[in-house]
Design a protein around this motif. Structure first.
Motif, PDB file in Angstrom:
ATOM      1  N   GLU A  12       0.858  -1.188   0.000  1.00  0.00           N
ATOM      2  CA  GLU A  12       0.000   0.000   0.000  1.00  0.00           C
ATOM      3  C   GLU A  12       0.897   1.241   0.000  1.00  0.00           C
ATOM      4  OE1 GLU A  12      -3.094   2.325   2.930  1.00  0.00           O
ATOM      5  OE2 GLU A  12      -2.320   0.363   3.549  1.00  0.00           O
ATOM      6  N   ILE A  13       0.606   2.196  -0.861  1.00  0.00           N
ATOM      7  CA  ILE A  13       1.444   3.411  -0.940  1.00  0.00           C
ATOM      8  C   ILE A  13       1.004   4.389   0.154  1.00  0.00           C
ATOM      9  CG2 ILE A  13       2.190   5.334  -2.398  1.00  0.00           C
ATOM     10  CD1 ILE A  13       2.091   3.553  -4.786  1.00  0.00           C
ATOM     11  N   THR A  14       1.978   4.832   0.949  1.00  0.00           N
ATOM     12  CA  THR A  14       1.632   5.694   2.094  1.00  0.00           C
ATOM     13  C   THR A  14       2.150   7.131   1.929  1.00  0.00           C
ATOM     14  OG1 THR A  14       3.587   4.949   3.303  1.00  0.00           O
ATOM     15  CG2 THR A  14       1.540   3.753   3.724  1.00  0.00           C
ATOM     16  N   TRP A  15       2.575   7.505   0.717  1.00  0.00           N
ATOM     17  CA  TRP A  15       2.909   8.915   0.483  1.00  0.00           C
ATOM     18  C   TRP A  15       1.629   9.736   0.640  1.00  0.00           C
ATOM     19  CZ3 TRP A  15       5.673   6.933  -4.439  1.00  0.00           C
ATOM     20  CH2 TRP A  15       7.033   6.714  -4.163  1.00  0.00           C
ATOM     21  N   CYS A  16       1.765  11.018   0.943  1.00  0.00           N
ATOM     22  CA  CYS A  16       0.593  11.892   1.060  1.00  0.00           C
ATOM     23  C   CYS A  16      -0.147  11.917  -0.280  1.00  0.00           C
ATOM     24  CB  CYS A  16       1.015  13.329   1.375  1.00  0.00           C
ATOM     25  SG  CYS A  16       1.983  13.509   2.862  1.00  0.00           S
ATOM     26  N   PRO A  17      -1.471  12.035  -0.253  1.00  0.00           N
ATOM     27  CA  PRO A  17      -2.185  12.153  -1.529  1.00  0.00           C
ATOM     28  C   PRO A  17      -1.647  13.351  -2.314  1.00  0.00           C
ATOM     29  CG  PRO A  17      -3.723  11.845   0.284  1.00  0.00           C
ATOM     30  CD  PRO A  17      -2.360  12.056   0.902  1.00  0.00           C
ATOM     31  N   GLY A  18      -1.342  13.152  -3.565  1.00  0.00           N
ATOM     32  CA  GLY A  18      -0.844  14.242  -4.413  1.00  0.00           C
ATOM     33  C   GLY A  18       0.653  14.447  -4.353  1.00  0.00           C
ATOM     34  N   ASP A 202       8.057  19.303  -5.407  1.00  0.00           N
ATOM     35  CA  ASP A 202       7.354  20.016  -4.340  1.00  0.00           C
ATOM     36  C   ASP A 202       7.049  19.031  -3.215  1.00  0.00           C
ATOM     37  OD1 ASP A 202       7.331  22.145  -6.033  1.00  0.00           O
ATOM     38  OD2 ASP A 202       5.171  22.113  -6.431  1.00  0.00           O
ATOM     39  N   CYS A 203       7.141  19.499  -1.970  1.00  0.00           N
ATOM     40  CA  CYS A 203       6.577  18.759  -0.841  1.00  0.00           C
ATOM     41  C   CYS A 203       5.296  19.517  -0.492  1.00  0.00           C
ATOM     42  CB  CYS A 203       7.539  18.739   0.350  1.00  0.00           C
ATOM     43  SG  CYS A 203       6.760  18.027   1.824  1.00  0.00           S
ATOM     44  N   LEU A 204       4.180  18.823  -0.435  1.00  0.00           N
ATOM     45  CA  LEU A 204       2.902  19.518  -0.241  1.00  0.00           C
ATOM     46  C   LEU A 204       2.687  19.956   1.206  1.00  0.00           C
ATOM     47  CD1 LEU A 204       0.561  17.345  -2.493  1.00  0.00           C
ATOM     48  CD2 LEU A 204       2.054  19.241  -3.120  1.00  0.00           C
ATOM     49  N   ILE A 205       3.532  19.438   2.117  1.00  0.00           N
ATOM     50  CA  ILE A 205       3.313  19.704   3.547  1.00  0.00           C
ATOM     51  C   ILE A 205       4.364  20.656   4.122  1.00  0.00           C
ATOM     52  CG2 ILE A 205       2.985  18.604   5.829  1.00  0.00           C
ATOM     53  CD1 ILE A 205       0.960  17.641   3.688  1.00  0.00           C
ATOM     54  N   PHE A 206       5.646  20.405   3.799  1.00  0.00           N
ATOM     55  CA  PHE A 206       6.728  21.194   4.417  1.00  0.00           C
ATOM     56  C   PHE A 206       7.437  22.058   3.379  1.00  0.00           C
ATOM     57  CE2 PHE A 206       6.262  17.296   6.961  1.00  0.00           C
ATOM     58  CZ  PHE A 206       5.833  17.891   8.143  1.00  0.00           C
ATOM     59  N   ASN A 212       6.120  25.281  -6.529  1.00  0.00           N
ATOM     60  CA  ASN A 212       5.590  25.960  -7.732  1.00  0.00           C
ATOM     61  C   ASN A 212       6.660  26.740  -8.480  1.00  0.00           C
ATOM     62  OD1 ASN A 212       2.878  25.081  -7.260  1.00  0.00           O
ATOM     63  ND2 ASN A 212       2.830  26.564  -5.583  1.00  0.00           N
ATOM     64  N   LYS A 213       7.752  26.062  -8.795  1.00  0.00           N
ATOM     65  CA  LYS A 213       8.832  26.739  -9.535  1.00  0.00           C
ATOM     66  C   LYS A 213       8.718  26.486 -11.041  1.00  0.00           C
ATOM     67  CE  LYS A 213      12.099  24.848  -6.836  1.00  0.00           C
ATOM     68  NZ  LYS A 213      11.485  24.304  -5.618  1.00  0.00           N
ATOM     69  N   ASP A 214       7.666  25.761 -11.446  1.00  0.00           N
ATOM     70  CA  ASP A 214       7.563  25.351 -12.853  1.00  0.00           C
ATOM     71  C   ASP A 214       7.690  26.523 -13.834  1.00  0.00           C
ATOM     72  OD1 ASP A 214       6.182  23.639 -10.995  1.00  0.00           O
ATOM     73  OD2 ASP A 214       5.714  22.389 -12.733  1.00  0.00           O
TER      74      ASP A 214
END
Ligand code: TPP
Length: 270
Positions: A12-18, A202-206, A212-214
């Motif tokens: 089961e993948i436990t990375w944060c959604p997104g 990107d880390c969506l949490i920290f 958003n450097k795209d």
């Protein structure tokens, strides 16, 4: 069954959604599937070593043999595997915290050795698994729980370090751009020698301020000119989100690999 599906595991993948690690995993699976389908390689020809961190969970989700290493030590472990069995294609997955901090000495020497292997470095400018301390590529002023007054130091530039240490392959890519990652990963794995790819993610949490450097990224042609590489390395200093961030092959040259150098030494010694 499709080759890409054989590279999946049942974990089961436990990375944060997104999380952008999903996209890196997808690009790695597609790259390897293409190489296996071309009949040049078999699944067993690839071996991974992973560090410790969010990125390193890829060990559980990618169906390859490998070693889940101590923090900061995925690179020397991969190097050992690549010397032990030079027929294997070794891919090391590591974070900016792991390699640029605790594992920095291994990073410097990896370029000098030029062992035939690949480093995929997930750079989210944060020690994310341990809840967002600053790393050597975090921007000055980054406020974290560990440094509520803000990071007081400037980041260093790993691309410049790689150039100074004699790198034979330096690339940068974007975790949001799967086709670009596949192109760069394929070229890196096919490179004879040590290939270093910095994946900007990107880390969506920290450290969301670094995200958003795209819009600053632009694609470059494969470059083999050292002076141009020096200029490209200067364009982004990890501190700001202005100016340009070149992505693609920043520098590439041919030199003897560690495996070839060891063979010469062995032959001369007899
Ligand atoms: C020898 C050792 N030092 C420190 C740690 C604690 N530690 C585990 S994961 C981690 C952060 C990893 O950050 P990074 O390499 O940037 O990966 P990310 O989680 O951001 O993907 C740290 C400091 C450890 N497990 N072992």
């Amino acid at each position: 069954m499709k080759t890409k599906d054989r590279l999946k595991t049942k974990e089961e993948i436990t990375w944060c959604p997104g999380c952008t690690n999903y996209m890196i995993l997808e690009a790695v699976k597609q790259t390897l599937a293409n190489m296996i389908d071309s009949k040049k390689y078999k699944q067993n020809d690839f071996v991974m070593t992973t560090d410790i961190g969010c990125h390193a969970k890829i060990f559980d989700y990618l169906n390859l043999s490998g070693i889940y290493c101590l923090h900061g030590r995925a690179l020397p472990t991969g190097l050992g595997v690549s010397i032990g069995n030079p027929k294997l294609k070794v891919i090391t997955f590591a974070g900016d915290g792991a390699v640029y901090s605790e594992g920095i000495s291994h990073f410097n020497h990896a370029f000098r050795y030029n062992s035939d292997m690949t480093l995929i470095l997930h750079d989210n400018q944060s020690f994310s698994l341990t809840t967002g301390q600053s790393t050597p590529t975090s921007q000055k002023g980054f406020i974290s729980k560990a440094k509520p007054q803000g990071e007081e130091n400037n980041p260093f530039n790993p691309i410049k370090i790689a150039l100074a240490c004699g790198a034979t392959f330096i690339a940068r890519t974007n975790a949001r751009d799967i086709p670009h990652m596949i192109e760069i990963f394929t070229k890196a794995i096919n490179h004879k020698g040590f290939s270093f790819i910095e994946v900007i993610q990107d880390c969506l949490i920290f450290n969301q301020d670094a995200n958003n450097k795209d819009k600053f990224m632009y694609k470059i042609k494969d470059n083999e000119n050292y002076e141009v590489a020096k200029e490209l390395s200067e364009e982004y200093n990890y501190n700001h989100k202005t100016g340009k961030i070149p992505i693609g092959i920043i520098y590439k040259k041919n030199e003897l690999t560690l495996q070839e150098k060891l063979k010469i030494v062995e032959k001369n010694g007899k």
